[in-house]
Design an enzyme around this catalytic site. Sequence first.
Site, PDB file in Angstrom:
ATOM      1  CB  SER A 302      37.852  36.190  32.856  1.00 41.40           C
ATOM      2  OG  SER A 302      38.891  36.843  32.184  1.00 41.40           O
ATOM      3  CD  GLU A 431      37.331  43.354  36.505  1.00 43.12           C
ATOM      4  OE1 GLU A 431      38.075  42.359  36.432  1.00 43.12           O
ATOM      5  OE2 GLU A 431      36.091  43.251  36.600  1.00 43.12           O
TER       6      GLU A 431
END
Length: 683
Positions: A302, A431
């Site tokens: 991330s 996601e």
Amino acid sequence: MVSKRSFLLVFFSYLLLGGLQQAEGMVAEGPVVLNTPSGRIRGERYLLADGSKGMRFLGIPYAEPPVGPLRFAAPVQKRPWGNKTLDAREFGPMCHQPIENDAWDTVQSEVNLDALEHHLRKLLKVELGGEMYEEEEERLQDEVRKTGEAKRREEEGHGRNNTRKTKLYMKLKSMREYEMSEDCLTLNIYTPILEGGRRRGGGERGRGRGVNASLPLLLYIHGGSFYSNGGRIYPGEKLASLGVVVVTINYRLGPFGFLSTGDSAARGNWGLLDQHLALVWIRRHARYFGAATNNLLLMGNSAGAASVLLHLVSPLSRGLFNRAVALSGCSLAPWSLQTRPLYFARRLAGDVGCPLQPPRELVACLRTTSADHINEVYGEKNVQDGLWLAFAPVVEGENVGGAFLPWTPREALEGGRVARIPLLMTLTRDEVSIWFRNRPDNISLGDAEKWMDMLMRQKYPQLHPSSLPSVMHAIRAAYLYTLGYHPNLMVPIKTISDLISDLGLRVPCVEEAGILSQWTTLYLAEFSYASPDDVRVGNQKWIGSYHESDLQFVFGLPFLGLVNTLRGPQDTSVAATLMRILITFAKSGVPEVGEGVKWPVYNQTHPVHLQLDANLTLGHNLVHHRLCFWKRLVPLLTRWPIKPPKDDPSTAPSLTPALTPTLALTFTLTTLLFILLLHESPT
């Protein structure tokens, strides 16, 4: 006759027994001391539930406390601690972050063990009339561990049902449960059993044998939108036991890590400079922990993955690592840069009562404001900038000496100003679906339309009012109306999460992979495994393969004996596969998949990726239909008049003159009809 001092040490060791049980649920097998350039470091050997063994050294400071004049400044490397032995058997504090945050962590007891231990240590110091001697501290730790081992053996002797204290489970913890401090720049090192690491009984005061420094080194940068999490959340024990040295780090977050005034008063990127210093520190110390200095894999997830790719283009980090892994994040993601940092610096300053200008007075005032007050105000008011982040990396500019980012990532990527090293990039299939776990599974069509319109206003705040409706209609058609259209239609909330996933991660990261593949060897994968036994998902199985779900397998959590999650044979199989991929890539720069599958290199003429599921397969054109939509069609709708699809606009007349509202509406409706006729291809 037992002295009062000795009696107190033994008595408190029993009280501390619960407090010193390790968060990862392992059995501590005694201390070990290594000699390093910074001084002696005491860690411990551990035994995992599956029989794996290793060593770990926690909470090692790599920088001086970033307080006072070092707040909003580049970090300074930690000075050696001389003849003292650093006790590295407990995690350091988390860096300041909004206390409303939470994180999934492994726990053994509902009791706040860290707080209990801290309290009991304070009582012991009072009874002793001062600090413990180093030998007493060591004795106390040993007594606790002996007591713990004896208790464990006793419980095992009475049957499995009496071993509850050694079991682990996954829990969603509030950041209020962790100690936070501005003095948080520490790292954690996990290794296999090292030949040459000295047990306490084996001449601890002597120099000891050197370790065999040949293992690959993996430094992990945690994610969390540049404002949350910490290195301790990601247990490196299992991965290290397989033959790699794993390092997790803390770096400054939120305004402490990324406040910038856009000039010399506060250039910004402090968190990235912390990461850079951690790289420098671990390279200097690598061989003392069994790692080869010239074989360092930099990995992140991330915001940590965006950080990895920013290091890839930063001239400051050139040569510090020779392989890279970016999991669900990239430098072209819209949230990875802040383009108006002074605005948010002033907003924070105003909220805490500091002057808004000039910048030097603003920064000077913030340096003297309590960290807790800044953290509280930031957490309440300043975390996000619409879709994006208030405090994030900035481009310092080419004319700034020693800049971490002299250019934008896109300028660096397209100009080939990147480290030419093997790179592995992954995305998860679903996601940000996990962001919606506490919302209803379905929402009305009207609410879905409002969601999407709001997201488009945030993405295109400067777009001309005559163009924005065209974009809104196109987005609705591509994401909503493929499901049908009826006023009473209920829309899966995953439709919204898919849109955000595409905007923030999947589209920009696949675009970045395509550009990077021109300059380096790149492997691309999509993680699509969804465990049927995932406590984070519960009954909302539609969440699927969510953001960070892959990390549970990268760090081998199914091998830790968790009692409430990841207990199936497929979970351990997927974890074994991901760890094998990482370790082989760390060693050679080529990931070995197994199962008779060869993972080809990804590039724009051969866009093949690995599908990481219970069974491994190859796929093609990952997200390409969405990439074309966002990078080819949507930009047309933001520019009027629209030009014909020719490289040379002189070869055909443009639409003349500027479109009237009627013609614009006609074009939009035609575009929508075309999209509705298309069947959405699988990603």
